[in-house]
Design a protein around this motif. Sequence first.
Motif, mmCIF file in Angstrom:
data_model
loop_
_atom_site.group_PDB
_atom_site.id
_atom_site.type_symbol
_atom_site.label_atom_id
_atom_site.label_comp_id
_atom_site.label_asym_id
_atom_site.label_seq_id
_atom_site.Cartn_x
_atom_site.Cartn_y
_atom_site.Cartn_z
ATOM 1 N N PHE A 1 5.299 8.704 -10.979
ATOM 2 C CA PHE A 1 4.740 7.474 -11.336
ATOM 3 C C PHE A 1 4.465 6.826 -10.100
ATOM 4 C CE2 PHE A 1 5.569 3.029 -12.585
ATOM 5 C CZ PHE A 1 4.370 2.893 -13.775
ATOM 6 N N VAL A 2 5.228 6.688 -9.077
ATOM 7 C CA VAL A 2 5.298 5.786 -8.132
ATOM 8 C C VAL A 2 4.043 6.511 -7.219
ATOM 9 C CG1 VAL A 2 6.093 5.168 -5.756
ATOM 10 C CG2 VAL A 2 7.578 5.030 -7.917
ATOM 11 N N ILE A 3 3.827 7.627 -6.993
ATOM 12 C CA ILE A 3 3.024 8.247 -6.312
ATOM 13 C C ILE A 3 1.383 7.922 -6.855
ATOM 14 C CG2 ILE A 3 1.915 10.303 -5.621
ATOM 15 C CD1 ILE A 3 4.781 11.621 -5.411
ATOM 16 N N THR A 4 1.421 8.017 -8.431
ATOM 17 C CA THR A 4 0.194 7.801 -9.061
ATOM 18 C C THR A 4 -0.315 6.084 -8.854
ATOM 19 O OG1 THR A 4 0.681 9.484 -10.571
ATOM 20 C CG2 THR A 4 -1.098 8.036 -11.169
ATOM 21 N N VAL A 5 0.548 5.191 -9.016
ATOM 22 C CA VAL A 5 0.440 4.103 -8.783
ATOM 23 C C VAL A 5 -0.011 3.474 -7.409
ATOM 24 C CG1 VAL A 5 1.177 1.648 -9.070
ATOM 25 C CG2 VAL A 5 1.724 3.213 -10.925
ATOM 26 N N ALA A 6 0.811 4.068 -6.453
ATOM 27 C CA ALA A 6 0.597 3.687 -5.011
ATOM 28 C C ALA A 6 -0.756 4.240 -4.556
ATOM 29 C CB ALA A 6 1.628 4.366 -4.055
ATOM 30 N N SER A 7 -1.124 5.544 -4.917
ATOM 31 C CA SER A 7 -2.220 5.929 -4.524
ATOM 32 C C SER A 7 -3.637 5.257 -5.053
ATOM 33 C CB SER A 7 -2.454 7.612 -4.829
ATOM 34 O OG SER A 7 -2.156 7.766 -6.309
ATOM 35 N N PHE A 8 -3.473 4.833 -6.529
ATOM 36 C CA PHE A 8 -4.666 4.260 -6.952
ATOM 37 C C PHE A 8 -4.635 2.940 -6.247
ATOM 38 C CE2 PHE A 8 -6.734 1.459 -10.013
ATOM 39 C CZ PHE A 8 -7.784 2.010 -10.290
ATOM 40 N N VAL A 9 -3.842 2.250 -6.360
ATOM 41 C CA VAL A 9 -3.870 0.760 -5.453
ATOM 42 C C VAL A 9 -4.174 0.878 -4.259
ATOM 43 C CG1 VAL A 9 -2.371 -1.209 -4.833
ATOM 44 C CG2 VAL A 9 -2.095 -0.154 -7.039
ATOM 45 N N THR A 10 -4.008 1.935 -3.428
ATOM 46 C CA THR A 10 -4.317 2.122 -1.931
ATOM 47 C C THR A 10 -6.052 2.355 -2.035
ATOM 48 O OG1 THR A 10 -2.179 3.034 -1.251
ATOM 49 C CG2 THR A 10 -4.206 3.570 -0.140
ATOM 50 N N ASN A 11 -6.402 3.260 -2.759
ATOM 51 C CA ASN A 11 -7.896 3.571 -3.031
ATOM 52 C C ASN A 11 -8.745 2.395 -3.377
ATOM 53 O OD1 ASN A 11 -7.498 6.106 -2.089
ATOM 54 N ND2 ASN A 11 -7.418 6.963 -4.076
ATOM 55 N N ALA A 12 -8.211 1.518 -4.380
ATOM 56 C CA ALA A 12 -8.877 0.462 -4.785
ATOM 57 C C ALA A 12 -8.826 -0.548 -3.624
ATOM 58 C CB ALA A 12 -7.862 -0.085 -6.012
ATOM 59 N N TRP A 13 -7.499 -0.691 -2.870
ATOM 60 C CA TRP A 13 -7.710 -1.889 -1.687
ATOM 61 C C TRP A 13 -8.689 -1.252 -0.881
ATOM 62 C CZ3 TRP A 13 -6.444 -6.451 -1.641
ATOM 63 C CH2 TRP A 13 -6.484 -7.076 -0.421
ATOM 64 N N LEU A 14 -8.893 -0.070 -0.480
ATOM 65 C CA LEU A 14 -9.580 0.452 0.453
ATOM 66 C C LEU A 14 -11.001 0.075 0.042
ATOM 67 C CD1 LEU A 14 -8.464 3.848 1.747
ATOM 68 C CD2 LEU A 14 -8.667 1.761 3.082
ATOM 69 N N LEU A 15 -11.596 0.318 -1.250
ATOM 70 C CA LEU A 15 -12.863 0.329 -1.932
ATOM 71 C C LEU A 15 -13.040 -1.352 -1.610
ATOM 72 C CD1 LEU A 15 -15.372 0.967 -3.361
ATOM 73 C CD2 LEU A 15 -14.037 0.340 -5.526
ATOM 74 N N PHE A 16 -12.057 -2.239 -1.702
ATOM 75 C CA PHE A 16 -12.373 -3.766 -1.955
ATOM 76 C C PHE A 16 -12.465 -4.022 -0.504
ATOM 77 C CE2 PHE A 16 -10.810 -7.969 -1.126
ATOM 78 C CZ PHE A 16 -11.193 -8.741 -2.200
ATOM 79 N N THR B 1 -2.617 3.845 -16.453
ATOM 80 C CA THR B 1 -3.096 5.211 -16.242
ATOM 81 C C THR B 1 -1.667 6.028 -16.147
ATOM 82 O OG1 THR B 1 -5.169 4.556 -15.519
ATOM 83 C CG2 THR B 1 -4.546 6.838 -15.373
ATOM 84 N N ALA B 2 -0.886 5.350 -15.267
ATOM 85 C CA ALA B 2 0.408 6.298 -14.563
ATOM 86 C C ALA B 2 1.274 5.978 -15.770
ATOM 87 C CB ALA B 2 0.908 5.661 -13.191
ATOM 88 N N ALA B 3 1.255 5.287 -16.603
ATOM 89 C CA ALA B 3 2.196 5.414 -17.888
ATOM 90 C C ALA B 3 1.960 6.367 -18.839
ATOM 91 C CB ALA B 3 2.291 3.888 -18.363
ATOM 92 N N LEU B 4 0.699 6.711 -18.946
ATOM 93 C CA LEU B 4 0.314 7.857 -20.011
ATOM 94 C C LEU B 4 1.270 9.184 -19.838
ATOM 95 C CD1 LEU B 4 -3.407 7.651 -19.778
ATOM 96 C CD2 LEU B 4 -2.137 6.650 -21.563
ATOM 97 N N PRO B 5 1.695 9.481 -18.906
ATOM 98 C CA PRO B 5 2.529 10.817 -18.618
ATOM 99 C C PRO B 5 4.103 10.337 -19.053
ATOM 100 C CG PRO B 5 1.180 10.842 -16.744
ATOM 101 C CD PRO B 5 0.925 9.438 -17.332
ATOM 102 N N LEU C 1 -6.108 11.697 -15.012
ATOM 103 C CA LEU C 1 -5.437 10.858 -13.877
ATOM 104 C C LEU C 1 -6.058 11.055 -12.510
ATOM 105 C CD1 LEU C 1 -1.745 11.800 -14.864
ATOM 106 C CD2 LEU C 1 -2.782 9.753 -14.943
ATOM 107 N N TYR C 2 -6.764 11.997 -12.244
ATOM 108 C CA TYR C 2 -7.356 12.295 -11.018
ATOM 109 C C TYR C 2 -8.885 11.559 -11.020
ATOM 110 C CZ TYR C 2 -3.091 14.340 -9.535
ATOM 111 O OH TYR C 2 -1.796 14.565 -9.075
#
Length: 118
Positions: A1-16, A53-57, A87-88
């Motif tokens: 869960f933490v890996i999924t959330v952290a990777s999405f937020v990291t990618n979103a921040w890079l996009l920003f 999204t990470a809460a789905l699993p 998820l990916y």
Amino acid sequence: FVITVASFVTNAWLLFLMVILFTRVHGVRLRVQPFWKVELLFFAAALAVALATAALPLAHAGGMRYELVRSGWCHIGPQPHWARFVLYSEHWVLIVLIVVLMVDVYAKVLPRLLQQRH
């Protein structure tokens, strides 16, 4: 869960950050004042999407589940097959957008860099 959330937020921040760099290179003026509100809103939206999204699993929605990582890099169970796509796919969309913006910025800045070297 933490890996999924952290990777999405990291990618979103890079996009920003890439969007900000893109607007600066192309001379687009953002007329939003104060800008920190846009930044905070974007971060809150990215975090909300990542958590949802990470809460789905965790909820075993549609048969998705997290598994311990034993080998490889995937921590999503192999069944059902569409779970990894769900998820990916959002990560890959963000990564593709980041790369497209990076290439565009590089193509725009490269002639300036070559001119400065001469």
